[in-house]
Design a protein around this motif. Structure first.
Motif, PDB file in Angstrom:
ATOM      1  N   VAL A   7       0.864  -1.184   0.000  1.00  0.00           N
ATOM      2  CA  VAL A   7       0.000   0.000   0.000  1.00  0.00           C
ATOM      3  C   VAL A   7       0.900   1.235   0.000  1.00  0.00           C
ATOM      4  N   ASP A  18       1.946   4.961   0.412  1.00  0.00           N
ATOM      5  CA  ASP A  18       1.481   6.139   1.156  1.00  0.00           C
ATOM      6  C   ASP A  18       2.437   7.324   1.030  1.00  0.00           C
ATOM      7  N   TRP A  33       0.793  -2.583   4.744  1.00  0.00           N
ATOM      8  CA  TRP A  33       0.484  -1.164   4.948  1.00  0.00           C
ATOM      9  C   TRP A  33       1.096  -0.679   6.256  1.00  0.00           C
TER      10      TRP A  33
END
Length: 356
Positions: free
Chosen positions: A181, A183, A315
């Motif tokens: 993920v 970010d 994540w």
């Protein structure tokens, strides 16, 4: 202009066809390609099928400087009884025009181009591989060709279609992938070009992909560019989650590509009576559902893989292992259904395929 305006110049030197097990994605190209020109005041003209060969452009062609280009990706399939099928090609041409509108590129006549595309694939039908899982990848694209450094839309363009036989996306079967993920980097924002299929959207994701690969991840799950919280899409695929019996996919918001496979999956799920919703879904909401044991399946959808099951999401140091890293029953049935329709092994009750 009509299909009768199409000129065909066949190649005198035919290439050898590659062995199915030796086909690398996008490395082998057929004997012919389609070309058509655009000039302001004249419109699209001179549609032609010519031998596949390099293209000569002026160094000042605006594509090199300002990235004014759009493209599409679709496939032709050979059935067990030797028919050639296209899967929802009209959707790709519609989306090509939507992308062109965002990039200030003049629209094509979708009906006429459909005719040209069919003629090209018919000419190259021997290039459509027959092994299960293989296909002929079709790449239509438009590039700006005016020799000018002025920051303005080009006055001239070339529209081309090239073809490439491709092997199975999943050699040895479907295997759930591990995804990071992202970010830090941003893929797109509402009002930008995220909803268009244009070159810069892909090259701007290379750094995030490299970072993901360093930690053993196969792809990147992008979050929104403002809050870095809401899930958008995976690399070149849309994303779906089955949470507590309901299938959830991010709603189209102006920064997410409207996938043809995504649309097809939604239609199939609705037809099956499976609860499905398009809405904003936050990554922390997904993690909370995972901790509660409610995330049953996850999968990406796209032309290349059709269905790509997700076995693990990473994540911020947190690991989400989904369905024991195995393909879920819903993902498998969706894959079997869509690929069955594409290859003519299942009834096409939706009228999605076009036979050449």
């Amino acid at each position: 202009m009509s299909n009768f305006d199409l000129t065909i110049h066949e190649s005198d030197h035919k290439k050898p066809k590659p062995q199915t097990d030796q086909i690398a994605f996008g490395r082998t190209f057929t004997d012919h390609m389609f070309m058509m020109d655009y000039d302001t005041g004249k419109g699209w003209h001179d549609p032609r099928i010519v031998p596949y060969e390099p293209v000569t452009l002026d160094p000042a062609s605006m594509i090199f400087h300002y990235g004014q280009t759009v493209f599409e990706g679709l496939k032709a399939y050979r059935t067990a009884d030797d028919r050639i099928l296209l899967f929802r090609p009209e959707k790709n041409l519609q989306r090509l025009n939507q992308s062109s509108d965002r990039l200030s590129i003049p629209p094509i006549d979708e009906e006429e181009v459909m005719g040209y595309l069919k003629e090209l694939v018919k000419l190259e039908r021997e290039w459509v591989p027959e092994t299960d899982g293989t296909s002929l990848y079709i790449r239509p694209f438009i590039i700006a060709t005016e020799p000018s450094l002025a920051v303005a839309p080009s006055k001239t363009y070339i529209f081309m279609i090239i073809l490439s036989p491709v092997g199975s996306y999943f050699p040895g079967g479907i295997h759930p992938v591990q995804i990071n993920v992202e970010d830090q980097f941003t893929r797109a924002v509402k009002g930008g070009t995220g909803m268009a299929k244009t070159a810069g959207n892909y090259s701007s994701g290379y750094q995030a992909q490299a970072k993901a690969s360093e930690t053993g991840n196969a792809d990147v799950l992008w979050l929104d560019g403002i809050e870095k919280r809401y899930i958008e899409e995976v690399g070149s695929m849309n994303i779906f989650f089955k949470i507590d019996g309901e299938v959830v996919t991010p709603a189209l918001n102006g920064s997410i590509l409207k996938g043809i496979t995504r649309t097809s999956i939604l239609e199939v799920l609705n037809d099956w009576g499976v609860p499905v919703v398009e809405r904003k879904i936050a990554i922390d909401e997904l993690y909370e559902a995972y901790q509660a044991g409610k995330v049953e399946e996850a999968f990406g959808t796209g032309t290349a893989a059709v269905i790509s099951p997700v076995g693990e999401l990473n994540w911020q140091g947190k690991q989400m292992v989904i369905n024991n890293r195995e393909i879920g029953p819903l993902s498998q049935e969706l894959y079997d259904t869509i690929t069955g329709i594409q290859r003519g092994n299942r009834e096409d009750a939706y009228g999605w395929t076009i036979e050449l």
